[in-house]
Motif scaffolding. Structure first.
Motif, PDB file in Angstrom:
ATOM      1  N   LEU A 187      11.361 -10.455   9.033  1.00  0.00           N
ATOM      2  CA  LEU A 187      11.617 -10.321   7.601  1.00  0.00           C
ATOM      3  C   LEU A 187      12.402  -9.044   7.291  1.00  0.00           C
ATOM      4  O   LEU A 187      12.202  -8.007   7.934  1.00  0.00           O
ATOM      5  CB  LEU A 187      10.295 -10.287   6.828  1.00  0.00           C
ATOM      6  CG  LEU A 187       9.404 -11.525   6.932  1.00  0.00           C
ATOM      7  CD1 LEU A 187       8.057 -11.256   6.270  1.00  0.00           C
ATOM      8  CD2 LEU A 187      10.070 -12.740   6.299  1.00  0.00           C
ATOM      9  N   ASP A 188      13.290  -9.135   6.314  1.00  0.00           N
ATOM     10  CA  ASP A 188      13.964  -7.966   5.743  1.00  0.00           C
ATOM     11  C   ASP A 188      14.684  -7.132   6.797  1.00  0.00           C
ATOM     12  O   ASP A 188      14.589  -5.913   6.794  1.00  0.00           O
ATOM     13  CB  ASP A 188      12.945  -7.114   4.978  1.00  0.00           C
ATOM     14  CG  ASP A 188      13.615  -6.112   4.042  1.00  0.00           C
ATOM     15  OD1 ASP A 188      14.648  -6.465   3.450  1.00  0.00           O
ATOM     16  OD2 ASP A 188      13.109  -4.979   3.904  1.00  0.00           O
ATOM     17  N   SER A 221       7.019  -8.144   1.815  1.00  0.00           N
ATOM     18  CA  SER A 221       7.302  -9.479   2.340  1.00  0.00           C
ATOM     19  C   SER A 221       6.418  -9.792   3.535  1.00  0.00           C
ATOM     20  O   SER A 221       5.945 -10.929   3.697  1.00  0.00           O
ATOM     21  CB  SER A 221       8.786  -9.608   2.712  1.00  0.00           C
ATOM     22  OG  SER A 221       9.183  -8.641   3.667  1.00  0.00           O
ATOM     23  N   THR A 226      13.899  -9.444  -0.039  1.00  0.00           N
ATOM     24  CA  THR A 226      13.316 -10.475   0.812  1.00  0.00           C
ATOM     25  C   THR A 226      12.036 -11.006   0.181  1.00  0.00           C
ATOM     26  O   THR A 226      11.701 -12.181   0.335  1.00  0.00           O
ATOM     27  CB  THR A 226      13.036  -9.916   2.213  1.00  0.00           C
ATOM     28  OG1 THR A 226      14.278  -9.494   2.802  1.00  0.00           O
ATOM     29  CG2 THR A 226      12.403 -10.962   3.124  1.00  0.00           C
ATOM     30  N   ASP A 248      15.937 -13.098   5.320  1.00  0.00           N
ATOM     31  CA  ASP A 248      16.511 -11.773   5.058  1.00  0.00           C
ATOM     32  C   ASP A 248      17.539 -11.832   3.940  1.00  0.00           C
ATOM     33  O   ASP A 248      18.221 -12.841   3.763  1.00  0.00           O
ATOM     34  CB  ASP A 248      17.173 -11.245   6.327  1.00  0.00           C
ATOM     35  CG  ASP A 248      17.777  -9.866   6.132  1.00  0.00           C
ATOM     36  OD1 ASP A 248      17.047  -8.959   5.687  1.00  0.00           O
ATOM     37  OD2 ASP A 248      18.982  -9.707   6.397  1.00  0.00           O
ATOM     38  N   HIS A 249      17.671 -10.713   3.212  1.00  0.00           N
ATOM     39  CA  HIS A 249      18.630 -10.654   2.101  1.00  0.00           C
ATOM     40  C   HIS A 249      19.734  -9.622   2.337  1.00  0.00           C
ATOM     41  O   HIS A 249      20.516  -9.355   1.413  1.00  0.00           O
ATOM     42  CB  HIS A 249      17.894 -10.349   0.790  1.00  0.00           C
ATOM     43  CG  HIS A 249      17.471  -8.921   0.625  1.00  0.00           C
ATOM     44  ND1 HIS A 249      17.818  -8.155  -0.467  1.00  0.00           N
ATOM     45  CD2 HIS A 249      16.730  -8.101   1.420  1.00  0.00           C
ATOM     46  CE1 HIS A 249      17.304  -6.944  -0.357  1.00  0.00           C
ATOM     47  NE2 HIS A 249      16.643  -6.878   0.782  1.00  0.00           N
TER      48      HIS A 249
END
Length: 312
Positions: free
Chosen positions: A80-81, A30, A124, A103-104
């Motif tokens: 990110l992430d 990502s 992500t 973000d996931h």
């Protein structure tokens, strides 16, 4: 979904991209995928990637930039992430003119001025791919390959239950570029023979708690020469995922900063245990670092309590 994100991206002349420490394929993918997307679509902007050295998946060529502190005064910092603030690599993001997170992981609290968090995504990288698709960004082979790699690794090669029709739609979008799957799969799967032998030895170390939580504990003295604890921990935990009758498993690996713990399950939510010990992640895949073996065994006891409620 990304209207506000696009506004922030367009507003700032510098964009500095962060991710979590000890990056995995999704964090690297990502970060590098978004950086390339922004450079391709906003050539006048300065785009930088920062963080600790990415020792996993070296074929992704994730070389970090070294930038002075004052770059942040006019920059947008993108995270990110990363589900929790303490896991963000390089705390200078706090000094940026504006911050944004994509973000996931399960949401643990606000981190940035703009938080885009959705745990229904498998990765992500999938979220960044959707950003590219929705914003009609030009997609290069380089960015597509990075994002696809992170999507593949964080979805367990499209095997985890976070995978959905949307996952495959976004994978197809990325595959509109000529990604060389033969090369990618070789790079993802090839291992040194010494590592294969080490994994075989570790399988003989698997133990079980009273309620069938499988675990491996690797001391610093037992680490393969030159191996890093985060890499070993995420590698060894996968050795236990297909044991019949095991629904929860964990790998412990000692390092200078403590014991790295990788928690997994195929049904129960083990994330609260990781959060209790200062970590985070997903319902069925989480991690944390604890100070010593005694604490690691307390964590194992908590997992055993969860396992005691499961009936086959």
């Amino acid at each position: 979904m990304f209207e506000q994100a696009l506004k922030l991206i367009k507003k700032y002349p510098k964009i500095i991209i962060h991710r979590h420490a000890y990056p995995d394929g999704d964090a690297i993918g990502s970060q590098m995928g978004l950086a390339t997307l922004l450079k391709d679509n906003f050539p006048a902007k300065e785009v930088y990637v920062v963080g600790d050295e990415a020792t996993r998946l070296p074929f992704m060529n994730a070389v970090m930039d070294e930038i002075p502190d004052d770059y942040y005064t006019t920059a947008l910092a993108v995270i990110l992430d990363c589900g929790a603030a303490h896991m963000i690599c390089d705390e200078r993001y706090k000094t940026a003119a504006a911050t944004m997170r994509i973000d996931h992981h399960l949401f643990c609290g606000k981190v940035a001025d703009l938080d885009i968090s959705d745990s229904s995504f498998e990765s992500t990288c999938g979220m960044v791919a959707l950003l590219a698709k929705e914003c009609k960004f030009k997609l290069s082979l380089e960015s597509a390959t990075a994002l696809y790699t992170g999507m593949v690794t964080d979805s367990g090669r499209f095997a985890f239950d976070s995978v959905s029709a949307r996952t495959f739609e976004l994978a197809a979008f990325l595959m509109s570029q000529p990604i060389d799957l033969n090369v990618l799969n070789y790079n993802l799967n090839a291992e040194d023979f010494s590592e294969i032998l080490s994994q075989a030895d570790s399988m003989h170390k698997i133990k079980f708690t009273e309620h069938n939580v499988a675990y491996i504990y690797t001391s610093r003295e037992e680490l393969p020469n030159g191996a890093e604890a985060p890499v070993v921990s995420t590698g060894y935990v996968s050795l236990m995922r297909n044991i019949k009758g095991v629904h929860v498993w964990v790998n412990f690996t000692e390092a200078d900063d403590g014991v790295h713990c990788e928690l997994r399950s195929n049904n129960p939510n083990i994330n609260p245990v990781a959060v209790k010990y200062g970590g985070g992640g997903h319902k069925k895949a989480s991690g944390c670092v604890v100070p010593d073996k005694a604490t690691a065994m307390q964590l194992l006891s908590d997992l055993d309590a969860i396992a005691s409620t499961i009936s086959d």
